[in-house]
Design an enzyme around this catalytic site. Structure first.
Site, PDB file in Angstrom:
ATOM      1  N   GLU A   9      -1.577  -2.321  -6.397  1.00 36.89           N
ATOM      2  CA  GLU A   9      -0.252  -3.166  -5.795  1.00 36.89           C
ATOM      3  C   GLU A   9       0.352  -3.647  -7.180  1.00 36.89           C
ATOM      4  O   GLU A   9      -0.183  -3.824  -8.185  1.00 36.89           O
ATOM      5  CB  GLU A   9      -0.986  -4.360  -5.224  1.00 36.89           C
ATOM      6  CG  GLU A   9      -1.425  -3.976  -3.927  1.00 36.89           C
ATOM      7  CD  GLU A   9      -0.450  -3.563  -2.761  1.00 36.89           C
ATOM      8  OE1 GLU A   9       0.791  -3.684  -3.177  1.00 36.89           O
ATOM      9  OE2 GLU A   9      -0.850  -3.515  -1.647  1.00 36.89           O
ATOM     10  N   CYS A  22       0.624  -1.083  -0.006  1.00 33.90           N
ATOM     11  CA  CYS A  22       0.090   0.000   0.070  1.00 33.90           C
ATOM     12  C   CYS A  22       0.797   1.446   0.006  1.00 33.90           C
ATOM     13  O   CYS A  22       0.966   1.906   0.922  1.00 33.90           O
ATOM     14  CB  CYS A  22      -1.098   0.123   1.312  1.00 33.90           C
ATOM     15  SG  CYS A  22      -2.172   1.378   0.367  1.00 33.90           S
TER      16      CYS A  22
END
Length: 226
Positions: A104, A2
DNA sequence: CCAGACGTTGTT
DNA sequence: GTCTGG
DNA sequence: CCAGACGTTGTT
DNA sequence: GTCTGG
């Protein structure tokens, strides 16, 4: 994980979904990176939930040098209650970081070389927002300026994320917001047990263009399936 | 006791 | 500020 | 998170 | 390799 996410609102739905009393101005962003201004939700005594802009990259109160904030974008759920950099923030300064979704990068082997394939992860179904678990810290610069910073708590991947990446942000459900945000919640053990991977059914992921990899790129079209 | 670090990610 | 290493 | 830079001296 | 900028 993240280290890049999306918050485009609209602000009216954001206020509604998170039950905000007040909320700072926010321009839609599709490629939010560490060290930039982000919107966090915190609970203020006598006021309730508010949305506030802070810097992403946690600078602990005791830091002499702001440079430590360059490294503290994430805090591991497994150790957040103990690490000196995060302990007091975890006990007393928890926040939510609202997102429409996050990115991601998946390492893909191609012809002996490793390529980074970006994915976009968003709520499954017609959900509009995710609530990432975060921490806050207030730091006073040598020049006397008050700087508020944040970081995202990460955990192990759920079934959706596992093929893509080894970590994912802790995502909280609306029923958890009150207890998580309440500064009076001091049952650290109970809070720590919430820092688990989200159920698989709550998120969905799809590939996007590698244009997102350059943090200078912005815009709604970064969300287009690739 | 004091001194010195205090972090995550991904990659090797 | 608080923890770890020496 | 990824991309991209990574330096000094002396002169203007 | 490591740090900075976005």
């Amino acid at each position: 994980m993240c280290g890049r996410y999306v918050l485009h609102g609209p602000q009216s739905r954001l206020r509604e979904h998170f039950d905000l009393r007040e909320c700072a101005e926010w321009q839609a962003r599709y490629n939010i990176a560490p060290q930039s201004e982000v919107l966090v939700i915190r609970q203020r005594p006598e006021l309730g939930r508010v949305g506030q802009r802070v810097r992403w990259g946690l600078i602990p109160r005791w830091a002499k040098d702001a440079a430590i904030g360059l490294k503290l974008n994430n805090a591991r759920a497994e150790t957040v209650a103990e690490k000196p950099s995060f302990k007091s923030s975890f006990e007393r300064h928890r926040c939510l970081i609202p997102a429409n979704g996050f990115y991601e990068w998946q390492a893909v082997e191609e012809g002996g070389k490793t390529r980074k394939q970006p994915w976009y992860i968003r709520p499954a179904g017609d959900g509009e927002f995710l609530a990432m678990a975060g921490l806050l810290a207030a730091w006073k610069s040598p020049a006397g300026a008050d700087v508020v910073t944040t970081c995202v708590i990460t955990t192990t991947p759920n079934g959706v994320m596992a093929p893509i990446h080894e970590r994912m942000p802790v995502l909280l459900a609306p029923g958890q917001f009150d207890a998580w945000l309440d500064p009076a919640s001091r049952d650290v053990e109970a809070l720590r047990r919430w820092l688990r991977p989200a159920p698989d059914a709550e998120i969905t992921a799809y590939r996007v263009s590698s244009r997102v990899s350059n943090a200078r790129n912005e815009g709604e079209d970064l969300l287009a399936p690739a």
